[in-house]
Write an enzyme that holds these catalytic residues in place. Structure first.
Site, PDB file in Angstrom:
ATOM      1  N   LYS A   1       0.830  -1.219   0.000  1.00 18.94           N
ATOM      2  CA  LYS A   1       0.000   0.000   0.000  1.00 18.94           C
ATOM      3  C   LYS A   1       0.859   1.261   0.000  1.00 18.94           C
ATOM      4  O   LYS A   1       0.617   2.179  -0.768  1.00 18.94           O
ATOM      5  CB  LYS A   1      -0.924   0.052   1.237  1.00 18.94           C
ATOM      6  CG  LYS A   1      -1.935  -1.056   1.325  1.00 18.94           C
ATOM      7  CD  LYS A   1      -2.907  -0.829   2.476  1.00 18.94           C
ATOM      8  CE  LYS A   1      -2.263  -0.817   3.853  1.00 18.94           C
ATOM      9  NZ  LYS A   1      -1.664  -2.089   4.268  1.00 18.94           N
TER      10      LYS A   1
ATOM     11  N   ARG B   1      -9.840   0.848   8.820  1.00 18.85           N
ATOM     12  CA  ARG B   1      -9.337  -0.503   9.057  1.00 18.85           C
ATOM     13  C   ARG B   1     -10.334  -1.326   9.865  1.00 18.85           C
ATOM     14  O   ARG B   1     -10.043  -2.480  10.176  1.00 18.85           O
ATOM     15  CB  ARG B   1      -8.047  -0.378   9.867  1.00 18.85           C
ATOM     16  CG  ARG B   1      -6.803  -0.949   9.210  1.00 18.85           C
ATOM     17  CD  ARG B   1      -5.723  -0.834  10.242  1.00 18.85           C
ATOM     18  NE  ARG B   1      -4.450  -1.355   9.894  1.00 18.85           N
ATOM     19  CZ  ARG B   1      -3.485  -0.677   9.297  1.00 18.85           C
ATOM     20  NH1 ARG B   1      -3.677   0.541   8.878  1.00 18.85           N
ATOM     21  NH2 ARG B   1      -2.309  -1.232   9.122  1.00 18.85           N
TER      22      ARG B   1
ATOM     23  N   ARG C   1      11.221  -5.428   4.987  1.00 26.17           N
ATOM     24  CA  ARG C   1      11.006  -4.025   4.579  1.00 26.17           C
ATOM     25  C   ARG C   1      11.912  -3.086   5.374  1.00 26.17           C
ATOM     26  O   ARG C   1      12.097  -3.243   6.576  1.00 26.17           O
ATOM     27  CB  ARG C   1       9.541  -3.699   4.841  1.00 26.17           C
ATOM     28  CG  ARG C   1       9.177  -2.249   4.736  1.00 26.17           C
ATOM     29  CD  ARG C   1       7.710  -2.072   4.541  1.00 26.17           C
ATOM     30  NE  ARG C   1       6.897  -2.615   5.627  1.00 26.17           N
ATOM     31  CZ  ARG C   1       5.574  -2.705   5.556  1.00 26.17           C
ATOM     32  NH1 ARG C   1       4.938  -2.331   4.481  1.00 26.17           N
ATOM     33  NH2 ARG C   1       4.894  -3.204   6.564  1.00 26.17           N
TER      34      ARG C   1
ATOM     35  N   ARG D   1      10.874  -1.015  10.909  1.00 24.54           N
ATOM     36  CA  ARG D   1       9.754  -0.702  11.800  1.00 24.54           C
ATOM     37  C   ARG D   1       9.647  -1.704  12.950  1.00 24.54           C
ATOM     38  O   ARG D   1       9.845  -2.894  12.751  1.00 24.54           O
ATOM     39  CB  ARG D   1       8.451  -0.706  10.993  1.00 24.54           C
ATOM     40  CG  ARG D   1       8.209   0.576  10.249  1.00 24.54           C
ATOM     41  CD  ARG D   1       7.049   0.472   9.296  1.00 24.54           C
ATOM     42  NE  ARG D   1       5.847  -0.132   9.851  1.00 24.54           N
ATOM     43  CZ  ARG D   1       4.680  -0.221   9.203  1.00 24.54           C
ATOM     44  NH1 ARG D   1       4.578   0.270   7.981  1.00 24.54           N
ATOM     45  NH2 ARG D   1       3.644  -0.777   9.761  1.00 24.54           N
TER      46      ARG D   1
ATOM     47  N   ARG E   1      -0.781  -8.711  12.920  1.00 25.84           N
ATOM     48  CA  ARG E   1      -1.378  -7.720  12.007  1.00 25.84           C
ATOM     49  C   ARG E   1      -2.155  -8.412  10.880  1.00 25.84           C
ATOM     50  O   ARG E   1      -3.202  -7.925  10.458  1.00 25.84           O
ATOM     51  CB  ARG E   1      -0.277  -6.799  11.450  1.00 25.84           C
ATOM     52  CG  ARG E   1       0.239  -5.838  12.537  1.00 25.84           C
ATOM     53  CD  ARG E   1       1.580  -5.214  12.177  1.00 25.84           C
ATOM     54  NE  ARG E   1       1.514  -4.418  10.983  1.00 25.84           N
ATOM     55  CZ  ARG E   1       2.566  -4.181  10.189  1.00 25.84           C
ATOM     56  NH1 ARG E   1       3.744  -4.701  10.463  1.00 25.84           N
ATOM     57  NH2 ARG E   1       2.404  -3.423   9.135  1.00 25.84           N
TER      58      ARG E   1
HETATM   59  P1  AMP Z   1       0.481   0.738   8.778  1.00 22.42           P
HETATM   60  O1  AMP Z   1       1.623   1.666   8.605  1.00 22.42           O
HETATM   61  O2  AMP Z   1      -0.739   1.112   7.984  1.00 22.42           O
HETATM   62  O3  AMP Z   1       0.866  -0.713   8.577  1.00 22.42           O
HETATM   63  O4  AMP Z   1       0.021   0.857  10.317  1.00 22.42           O
HETATM   64  C1  AMP Z   1       0.916   0.535  11.365  1.00 22.42           C
HETATM   65  C2  AMP Z   1       0.157   0.366  12.664  1.00 22.42           C
HETATM   66  O5  AMP Z   1      -0.499   1.603  13.010  1.00 22.42           O
HETATM   67  C3  AMP Z   1      -0.966  -0.676  12.657  1.00 22.42           C
HETATM   68  O6  AMP Z   1      -0.505  -1.980  12.883  1.00 22.42           O
HETATM   69  C4  AMP Z   1      -1.829  -0.175  13.802  1.00 22.42           C
HETATM   70  O7  AMP Z   1      -1.257  -0.458  15.065  1.00 22.42           O
HETATM   71  C5  AMP Z   1      -1.754   1.350  13.613  1.00 22.42           C
HETATM   72  N1  AMP Z   1      -2.801   1.822  12.690  1.00 22.42           N
HETATM   73  C6  AMP Z   1      -2.623   2.421  11.474  1.00 22.42           C
HETATM   74  N2  AMP Z   1      -3.790   2.745  10.926  1.00 22.42           N
HETATM   75  C7  AMP Z   1      -4.748   2.339  11.793  1.00 22.42           C
HETATM   76  C8  AMP Z   1      -6.166   2.370  11.776  1.00 22.42           C
HETATM   77  N3  AMP Z   1      -6.844   2.876  10.741  1.00 22.42           N
HETATM   78  N4  AMP Z   1      -6.818   1.865  12.867  1.00 22.42           N
HETATM   79  C9  AMP Z   1      -6.160   1.365  13.911  1.00 22.42           C
HETATM   80  N5  AMP Z   1      -4.826   1.279  13.980  1.00 22.42           N
HETATM   81  C10 AMP Z   1      -4.120   1.763  12.934  1.00 22.42           C
END
Ligand code: AMP
Length: 208
Positions: free
Chosen positions: A13, A88, A127, A155, A166
């Site tokens: 993404k 999400r 990554r 990360r 996740r």
């Molecule tokens: P990402 O960078 O999109 O993979 O998000 C990393 C982490 O941020 C996720 O595993 C969640 O802990 C948190 N996170 C990001 N977006 C959301 C969301 N829309 N709702 C809840 N947690 C989120």
């Protein structure tokens, strides 16, 4: 264009959003990037989000919904935006829908990037991100040039354990947003297996 990119962790993404916003000239709004920035700055929101993120859990809806609804009210979003990582959960999708109806605007597209679970862990664990340019690399599939290698960031939630959580959360919490957008007839699915250029072409074709 107002659109959402949906996909499991490691689906690409972030990589694809960075390319698509160049094509469509809209801001890229990544909830994960916003939360990571808040954690880095040590804001109250960041302090609350950090423990959930480290464990690969979702940050509570009320925290994320407020953050995103504020962001899309900003002037740079007047003509469109690309949401990446939000919504999400079903309550997040419903809150976004309500806020957009109140603002008299509507989503144009929701695109799901499909990648089988078996490929996701290796993609996420390998990554690395360049904190200076924001470029996302993969140690095996998109190796970074030697001159940036020392500054790359891994990360905290790209460990095998957190990625497994996740992926589970994606299936239990995020997949239920798909029928919500299917009903609205704005859902598109794109095969996320292949090289990044091919996948960009598929996304542009699906969106155009
Ligand atoms: P990402 O960078 O999109 O993979 O998000 C990393 C982490 O941020 C996720 O595993 C969640 O802990 C948190 N996170 C990001 N977006 C959301 C969301 N829309 N709702 C809840 N947690 C989120």
């Amino acid at each position: 264009m107002r659109m959402i990119l949906v996909g499991p962790p490691g689906a690409g993404k972030g990589t694809q959003a960075a390319r698509l916003v160049e094509t469509f000239k809209i801001p890229h709004i990544s909830s994960g990037d916003m939360l990571r920035a808040a954690v880095k700055e040590g804001t109250p929101l960041g302090l609350e989000a950090d423990r959930f993120m480290k464990a690969g859990q979702l940050v509570p809806d009320e925290v994320v919904i407020g953050m995103i609804l504020e962001r899309i009210k900003k002037v740079d979003c007047a003509k469109g935006f690309m949401l990446d990582g939000f919504p999400r959960t079903r309550p997040q999708a419903e809150a976004l829908d309500k806020a957009m109806k109140e603002a008299g605007v509507a989503l144009d597209s929701v695109v799901v990037i499909d990648v089988p679970d078996a490929l996701l862990e290796e993609r996420a664990v390998g990554r690395r991100t360049d904190p200076v340019t924001g470029t996302i690399y993969h140690l095996k599939y998109n190796p970074p040039p030697a001159e940036v290698a020392d500054r790359l960031v891994h990360r905290k939630d790209d460990t095998s354990e957190a990625v497994t959580t996740r992926i589970q959360k994606y299936h239990s919490e995020t997949a239920p947003i798909v029928p919500f957008y299917e009903q609205q007839k704005i859902l598109k699915r794109v095969d996320g297996v292949g090289n990044p250029d091919e996948i960009t072409k598929r996304l542009v074709a699906a969106l155009s």
